[in-house]
Design a protein around this motif. Structure first.
Motif, PDB file in Angstrom:
ATOM      1  N   LYS A 201      45.494  10.155 -35.523  1.00  0.00           N
ATOM      2  CA  LYS A 201      44.230  10.880 -35.664  1.00  0.00           C
ATOM      3  C   LYS A 201      43.474  11.073 -34.355  1.00  0.00           C
ATOM      4  O   LYS A 201      42.560  11.895 -34.300  1.00  0.00           O
ATOM      5  CB  LYS A 201      43.327  10.194 -36.695  1.00  0.00           C
ATOM      6  CG  LYS A 201      43.919  10.144 -38.096  1.00  0.00           C
ATOM      7  CD  LYS A 201      42.964   9.493 -39.077  1.00  0.00           C
ATOM      8  CE  LYS A 201      43.566   9.427 -40.476  1.00  0.00           C
ATOM      9  NZ  LYS A 201      42.651   8.784 -41.449  1.00  0.00           N
ATOM     10  N   ILE A 202      43.811  10.339 -33.322  1.00  0.00           N
ATOM     11  CA  ILE A 202      43.103  10.486 -32.052  1.00  0.00           C
ATOM     12  C   ILE A 202      44.108  10.590 -30.902  1.00  0.00           C
ATOM     13  O   ILE A 202      45.272  10.224 -31.038  1.00  0.00           O
ATOM     14  CB  ILE A 202      42.158   9.302 -31.770  1.00  0.00           C
ATOM     15  CG1 ILE A 202      42.982   8.005 -31.601  1.00  0.00           C
ATOM     16  CG2 ILE A 202      41.113   9.151 -32.859  1.00  0.00           C
ATOM     17  CD1 ILE A 202      42.190   6.865 -31.026  1.00  0.00           C
ATOM     18  N   TRP A 203      43.642  11.088 -29.758  1.00  0.00           N
ATOM     19  CA  TRP A 203      44.451  11.082 -28.546  1.00  0.00           C
ATOM     20  C   TRP A 203      44.640   9.639 -28.087  1.00  0.00           C
ATOM     21  O   TRP A 203      43.702   8.842 -28.114  1.00  0.00           O
ATOM     22  CB  TRP A 203      43.756  11.871 -27.443  1.00  0.00           C
ATOM     23  CG  TRP A 203      43.786  13.353 -27.646  1.00  0.00           C
ATOM     24  CD1 TRP A 203      42.946  14.095 -28.413  1.00  0.00           C
ATOM     25  CD2 TRP A 203      44.710  14.272 -27.054  1.00  0.00           C
ATOM     26  NE1 TRP A 203      43.293  15.426 -28.348  1.00  0.00           N
ATOM     27  CE2 TRP A 203      44.366  15.562 -27.516  1.00  0.00           C
ATOM     28  CE3 TRP A 203      45.788  14.131 -26.171  1.00  0.00           C
ATOM     29  CZ2 TRP A 203      45.060  16.702 -27.136  1.00  0.00           C
ATOM     30  CZ3 TRP A 203      46.482  15.265 -25.791  1.00  0.00           C
ATOM     31  CH2 TRP A 203      46.129  16.533 -26.276  1.00  0.00           C
ATOM     32  N   LYS A 204      45.868   9.313 -27.680  1.00  0.00           N
ATOM     33  CA  LYS A 204      46.151   7.962 -27.201  1.00  0.00           C
ATOM     34  C   LYS A 204      46.879   8.023 -25.859  1.00  0.00           C
ATOM     35  O   LYS A 204      47.580   8.985 -25.559  1.00  0.00           O
ATOM     36  CB  LYS A 204      46.993   7.185 -28.211  1.00  0.00           C
ATOM     37  CG  LYS A 204      46.273   6.933 -29.529  1.00  0.00           C
ATOM     38  CD  LYS A 204      46.966   5.869 -30.348  1.00  0.00           C
ATOM     39  CE  LYS A 204      46.194   5.562 -31.625  1.00  0.00           C
ATOM     40  NZ  LYS A 204      46.710   4.366 -32.336  1.00  0.00           N
ATOM     41  N   VAL A 205      46.689   6.978 -25.056  1.00  0.00           N
ATOM     42  CA  VAL A 205      47.374   6.886 -23.774  1.00  0.00           C
ATOM     43  C   VAL A 205      48.796   6.390 -24.030  1.00  0.00           C
ATOM     44  O   VAL A 205      48.992   5.308 -24.575  1.00  0.00           O
ATOM     45  CB  VAL A 205      46.654   5.925 -22.808  1.00  0.00           C
ATOM     46  CG1 VAL A 205      47.334   5.963 -21.443  1.00  0.00           C
ATOM     47  CG2 VAL A 205      45.192   6.288 -22.684  1.00  0.00           C
ATOM     48  N   LEU A 206      49.770   7.195 -23.624  1.00  0.00           N
ATOM     49  CA  LEU A 206      51.167   6.825 -23.819  1.00  0.00           C
ATOM     50  C   LEU A 206      51.720   6.101 -22.600  1.00  0.00           C
ATOM     51  O   LEU A 206      52.423   5.106 -22.715  1.00  0.00           O
ATOM     52  CB  LEU A 206      51.999   8.078 -24.106  1.00  0.00           C
ATOM     53  CG  LEU A 206      53.508   7.883 -24.267  1.00  0.00           C
ATOM     54  CD1 LEU A 206      53.809   6.954 -25.440  1.00  0.00           C
ATOM     55  CD2 LEU A 206      54.193   9.234 -24.470  1.00  0.00           C
ATOM     56  N   GLN A 207      51.396   6.622 -21.423  1.00  0.00           N
ATOM     57  CA  GLN A 207      51.858   5.999 -20.190  1.00  0.00           C
ATOM     58  C   GLN A 207      50.750   6.046 -19.146  1.00  0.00           C
ATOM     59  O   GLN A 207      49.891   6.930 -19.184  1.00  0.00           O
ATOM     60  CB  GLN A 207      53.109   6.696 -19.649  1.00  0.00           C
ATOM     61  CG  GLN A 207      54.339   6.513 -20.521  1.00  0.00           C
ATOM     62  CD  GLN A 207      55.541   6.056 -19.723  1.00  0.00           C
ATOM     63  OE1 GLN A 207      56.140   5.056 -20.052  1.00  0.00           O
ATOM     64  NE2 GLN A 207      55.907   6.778 -18.697  1.00  0.00           N
ATOM     65  N   ILE A 208      50.800   5.100 -18.216  1.00  0.00           N
ATOM     66  CA  ILE A 208      49.813   5.051 -17.148  1.00  0.00           C
ATOM     67  C   ILE A 208      50.516   4.774 -15.832  1.00  0.00           C
ATOM     68  O   ILE A 208      51.455   3.971 -15.775  1.00  0.00           O
ATOM     69  CB  ILE A 208      48.721   3.989 -17.426  1.00  0.00           C
ATOM     70  CG1 ILE A 208      47.733   3.909 -16.251  1.00  0.00           C
ATOM     71  CG2 ILE A 208      49.322   2.634 -17.727  1.00  0.00           C
ATOM     72  CD1 ILE A 208      46.512   3.042 -16.551  1.00  0.00           C
TER      73      ILE A 208
END
Length: 219
Positions: A201-208
């Motif tokens: 349901k929301i944008w999420k950080v996949l990689q940093i």
């Protein structure tokens, strides 16, 4: 996080961003220790100190009064990019929340991350716990940029970081480890954002990816 005798884990992109975003939420596990101490145009928002309480369905992002996380950002005109940037900021807040809460399993960063970004946050928080440290001072982010990722719906968020006034504080003695300002204080963050899925349901950080000693980020 703060420049001191701890380490930062740098998680690098191990495949093309489009391929990662096409997956089910995992990234590779490549990481290495690093010693430390697109933009859409839109209206500029002033430098703000963020400490966000929990809202419906979202985790607590509040911080103690002696820690400020500031974002001096330009809001993208594209709604998707704006949403991706907002949750990139929330991930950073969540990371700081986990450090000050002294919880390597803090639900805040787990809520805003997937794959290697989850691993990165956990390792950062654990490094603080292992050294009996928490964070204090001001953690600043600026020069933000958002870029579309190939033909996917993903967004790459890039921002500079200044941690010259961001310090480690011993949780047992409350002694603050002050550091002399240097190029080590300036980093570039690149956060690969995965768009909302049915279960997310929301944008999420996949990689940093974190690059240290970035002269272009000095100010």
């Amino acid at each position: 996080m703060a420049r001191r005798a701890l380490s930062v884990t740098v998680v690098t992109f191990t495949a093309t961003a489009a391929l990662l975003l096409a997956g089910c939420g995992g990234g590779g596990d490549d990481s290495s220790p690093d010693d430390i101490k697109g933009a859409d145009s839109g209206a500029s928002s002033p430098s703000t100190s963020a400490s966000v309480p929990a809202s419906a369905g979202q985790p607590d992002l509040s911080l103690p009064s002696d820690l400020k996380v500031q974002f001096d950002v330009t809001a993208p005109s594209d709604a998707k990019h704006a949403a991706a940037l907002d949750n990139a900021k929330n991930y950073i807040l969540a990371l700081n929340h986990g450090i000050t809460a002294q919880d390597a399993e803090d639900p805040a960063y787990l809520f805003y991350s997937l794959g290697n970004a989850t691993k990165y946050a956990k390792e950062q928080i654990q490094a603080y716990l292992d050294g009996d440290w928490t964070a204090t001072g001001t953690d600043s982010y600026y020069k933000t940029r958002t870029d579309a990722v190939g033909t996917s719906d993903g967004v790459l968020v890039t921002m500079c970081r200044d941690q010259s006034k961001f310090y480690g504080k011993n949780v047992k003695t409350n002694k603050i480890k002050y550091t002399k300002p240097s190029l080590d204080d300036y980093q570039e963050f690149r956060l690969l954002m995965k768009p909302p899925q049915a279960s997310q349901k929301i944008w999420k950080v996949l990689q940093i990816e974190v690059q240290g000693r970035v002269k272009e980020c000095q100010r």
